[in-house]
Design an enzyme around this catalytic site. Structure first.
Site, PDB file in Angstrom:
ATOM      1  CE  LYS A   1      50.019  40.950  50.643  1.00 38.48           C
ATOM      2  NZ  LYS A   1      49.538  40.875  49.270  1.00 38.48           N
TER       3      LYS A   1
HETATM    4  C1  E4P Z   1      46.189  40.852  49.344  1.00 40.17           C
HETATM    5  O1  E4P Z   1      47.009  41.707  49.536  1.00 40.17           O
HETATM    6  C2  E4P Z   1      46.195  39.886  48.232  1.00 40.17           C
HETATM    7  O2  E4P Z   1      47.136  40.294  47.265  1.00 40.17           O
HETATM    8  C3  E4P Z   1      44.897  39.774  47.480  1.00 40.17           C
HETATM    9  O3  E4P Z   1      43.928  40.678  47.888  1.00 40.17           O
HETATM   10  C4  E4P Z   1      44.463  38.377  47.184  1.00 40.17           C
HETATM   11  O4  E4P Z   1      43.215  38.392  46.595  1.00 40.17           O
HETATM   12  P1  E4P Z   1      42.648  37.286  45.615  1.00 40.17           P
HETATM   13  O5  E4P Z   1      41.715  36.457  46.405  1.00 40.17           O
HETATM   14  O6  E4P Z   1      41.945  38.059  44.551  1.00 40.17           O
HETATM   15  O7  E4P Z   1      43.821  36.504  45.087  1.00 40.17           O
END
Ligand code: E4P
Length: 217
Positions: free
Chosen positions: A85
């Site tokens: 990622k």
């Molecule tokens: C994406 O892969 C992220 O891990 C995630 O969706 C972040 O979301 P949040 O806004 O709930 O932290």
């Protein structure tokens, strides 16, 4: 078909969701690792892979291209199911361009807040473009519109990058993401639980069982 990923690093949540038979993958990030109470990214990621046998994203934490590339090389060596990622920054783009040329260069491009960022990561060879719907909404904008526009742009040009709706907060988000043609929706376990439940289902089931108990057998 849109794939359902769980947005968590907590093993008990993943084990439970996997047992329902509808879990296709998992996304993690440094905050989710903190919430899961572990700093061992490799061990945790491999335990998740064992449970899911589908794409599992593990995030790099270096911010320079060379550092991201080094981390991604390590992360991608853990399993064929693991995706590195990488955030959409200038350094992130440079890293994605290089990593995507590797035979195992599986990239989940993260922290995307606009269709132009999504277009860039697709051009840089990312497999998934993670659009942070809830956080865009928090800023007073329309997160799902970014998903819709990205879908259209990728389709216009036949870009080989999957639209991943992330930062999902509600079941309405899930419905909208499905209608917008997202390829993947990653959601917290609590939202997945809410997708199953309806008070009408519970009431209907209770009345069916009560009536059945009244029948002479
Ligand atoms: C994406 O892969 C992220 O891990 C995630 O969706 C972040 O979301 P949040 O806004 O709930 O932290």
């Amino acid at each position: 078909m849109a794939r359902i990923f769980l947005d968590t690093a907590k093993l008990d949540e993943i084990r439970e969701a996997a047992s329902w038979g509808i879990l296709d993958g998992v996304t993690t990030n440094p905050t989710l690792m903190m919430r899961a109470g572990t700093a061992d990214l490799k061990a945790n990621t491999l335990k998740i892979v064992e449970m899911v046998q589908g794409p599992v994203s593990a995030e790099v934490v270096r911010t320079d291209a060379a550092g991201m590339i080094e981390e991604a090389r390590e992360i991608l060596s853990w399993s064929e199911h693991v995706y590195a990622k990488i955030p959409i920054t200038v350094e992130g783009l440079k890293a994605m361009r290089e990593i995507s040329a590797w035979p195992n260069g599986r990239i989940n491009a993260t922290l995307i807040f606009s269709p132009v960022q999504a277009y860039l990561v697709a051009r840089a060879g990312a497999s998934f473009a993670s659009i942070f719907v809830g956080r865009i909404d928090d800023a007073g904008l329309d997160g799902m519109e970014v998903v819709r526009q990205t879908r259209e742009i990728f389709d216009n040009y036949g870009l080989d990058c999957q639209v991943l709706a992330a930062s999902i907060r509600t079941t309405t988000h899930v419905v909208e993401a499905l209608l917008a043609g997202a390829d993947i929706i990653t959601l917290p376990f609590e939202v997945l639980q809410r997708m199953v439940r309806s008070p009408f289902t519970d009431a209907g089931l209770a009345s069916f069982l009560a009536d059945w108990a009244k029948v002479a057998k």
